[in-house]
Motif scaffolding. Structure first.
Motif, PDB file in Angstrom:
ATOM      1  N   MET A 159       7.951  -4.142   3.376  1.00 22.96           N
ATOM      2  CA  MET A 159       8.261  -3.794   2.074  1.00 22.96           C
ATOM      3  C   MET A 159       7.788  -2.268   1.554  1.00 22.96           C
ATOM      4  O   MET A 159       8.407  -1.652   0.811  1.00 22.96           O
ATOM      5  CB  MET A 159       7.455  -4.628   1.123  1.00 22.96           C
ATOM      6  N   CYS A 160       6.648  -1.807   2.383  1.00 25.73           N
ATOM      7  CA  CYS A 160       6.259  -0.424   2.179  1.00 25.73           C
ATOM      8  C   CYS A 160       6.701   0.333   2.832  1.00 25.73           C
ATOM      9  O   CYS A 160       6.413   0.678   4.137  1.00 25.73           O
ATOM     10  CB  CYS A 160       4.776  -0.664   2.281  1.00 25.73           C
ATOM     11  N   THR A 161       7.556   1.367   2.063  1.00 24.73           N
ATOM     12  CA  THR A 161       7.886   2.817   2.829  1.00 24.73           C
ATOM     13  C   THR A 161       6.651   3.508   3.449  1.00 24.73           C
ATOM     14  O   THR A 161       6.903   4.364   4.414  1.00 24.73           O
ATOM     15  CB  THR A 161       8.771   3.571   1.753  1.00 24.73           C
ATOM     16  N   TYR A 162       5.480   3.464   2.803  1.00 30.13           N
ATOM     17  CA  TYR A 162       4.375   4.624   3.173  1.00 30.13           C
ATOM     18  C   TYR A 162       3.947   4.118   4.529  1.00 30.13           C
ATOM     19  O   TYR A 162       3.936   4.903   5.388  1.00 30.13           O
ATOM     20  CB  TYR A 162       3.464   4.305   2.064  1.00 30.13           C
ATOM     21  N   CYS A 163       3.690   2.652   4.690  1.00 32.62           N
ATOM     22  CA  CYS A 163       3.346   2.297   5.971  1.00 32.62           C
ATOM     23  C   CYS A 163       4.502   2.216   7.222  1.00 32.62           C
ATOM     24  O   CYS A 163       4.281   2.387   8.391  1.00 32.62           O
ATOM     25  CB  CYS A 163       2.892   0.873   5.610  1.00 32.62           C
ATOM     26  N   ALA A 164       5.719   1.958   6.527  1.00 34.44           N
ATOM     27  CA  ALA A 164       6.879   2.168   7.485  1.00 34.44           C
ATOM     28  C   ALA A 164       6.961   3.497   8.249  1.00 34.44           C
ATOM     29  O   ALA A 164       6.982   3.691   9.374  1.00 34.44           O
ATOM     30  CB  ALA A 164       8.305   1.887   6.973  1.00 34.44           C
ATOM     31  N   ASP A 174      -7.663   2.427   2.444  1.00 35.26           N
ATOM     32  CA  ASP A 174      -7.466   2.440   0.868  1.00 35.26           C
ATOM     33  C   ASP A 174      -6.312   1.959   0.440  1.00 35.26           C
ATOM     34  O   ASP A 174      -6.314   1.330  -0.579  1.00 35.26           O
ATOM     35  CB  ASP A 174      -7.595   4.073   0.379  1.00 35.26           C
ATOM     36  N   HIS A 175      -5.028   2.316   1.153  1.00 33.34           N
ATOM     37  CA  HIS A 175      -3.725   1.976   0.525  1.00 33.34           C
ATOM     38  C   HIS A 175      -3.415   0.360   0.749  1.00 33.34           C
ATOM     39  O   HIS A 175      -3.095  -0.135  -0.290  1.00 33.34           O
ATOM     40  CB  HIS A 175      -2.857   2.710   1.601  1.00 33.34           C
ATOM     41  N   LEU A 176      -4.021  -0.128   1.783  1.00 36.16           N
ATOM     42  CA  LEU A 176      -3.915  -1.523   1.680  1.00 36.16           C
ATOM     43  C   LEU A 176      -4.995  -2.314   0.671  1.00 36.16           C
ATOM     44  O   LEU A 176      -4.442  -3.423   0.651  1.00 36.16           O
ATOM     45  CB  LEU A 176      -4.321  -1.920   3.339  1.00 36.16           C
ATOM     46  N   VAL A 212       4.306  -8.801   6.071  1.00 36.30           N
ATOM     47  CA  VAL A 212       5.051  -8.607   4.864  1.00 36.30           C
ATOM     48  C   VAL A 212       5.068  -7.315   4.060  1.00 36.30           C
ATOM     49  O   VAL A 212       5.886  -6.681   3.727  1.00 36.30           O
ATOM     50  CB  VAL A 212       4.329  -9.943   3.851  1.00 36.30           C
ATOM     51  N   HIS A 213       3.831  -6.759   4.002  1.00 38.93           N
ATOM     52  CA  HIS A 213       3.658  -5.471   3.710  1.00 38.93           C
ATOM     53  C   HIS A 213       4.249  -4.384   4.327  1.00 38.93           C
ATOM     54  O   HIS A 213       4.818  -3.544   3.623  1.00 38.93           O
ATOM     55  CB  HIS A 213       2.031  -5.227   3.662  1.00 38.93           C
ATOM     56  N   LEU A 214       4.222  -4.516   5.530  1.00 33.68           N
ATOM     57  CA  LEU A 214       4.870  -3.275   6.360  1.00 33.68           C
ATOM     58  C   LEU A 214       6.431  -3.483   6.220  1.00 33.68           C
ATOM     59  O   LEU A 214       7.228  -2.407   6.235  1.00 33.68           O
ATOM     60  CB  LEU A 214       4.662  -3.673   7.816  1.00 33.68           C
TER      61      LEU A 214
HETATM   62 ZN   LIG Z   1       1.550   0.305   2.493  1.00 34.43          ZN
END
Ligand SMILES: [Zn+2]
Length: 70
Positions: A19-24, A67-69, A15-17
């Motif tokens: 929504m999150c552009t950083y992780c993408a 840290d981000h997660l 789910v996080h992946l």
């Molecule tokens: Zn993320």
């Protein structure tokens, strides 16, 4: 990515992946690195394609992601 997690552990991350552009971006870089290391084994000499990941860099990326997660 390499490890198989139970779905209940994987779900929040998935789910996080989504929504999150950083992780993408991170995920895409990871795929590029993987592809590069595969082509590297085939003997490409182009410097830009021979990606090397020292342990400290790997640790840094892993830590920033953790840290981000959290
Ligand atoms: Zn993320």
């Amino acid at each position: 990515m390499d490890r198989k997690l139970p779905w209940w552990q994987r779900l929040p991350l998935t789910v996080h992946l989504m929504m999150c552009t950083y992780c993408a971006r991170f995920k895409r870089q990871l795929q590029i690195i993987r592809r590069a290391s595969q082509t590297d084994a085939e003997g490409l000499e182009n410097e830009s394609t021979s990606v090397q990941m020292p342990d400290d860099v790997r640790r840094k990326i892993k830590k920033s992601l953790q840290d981000h997660l959290s």
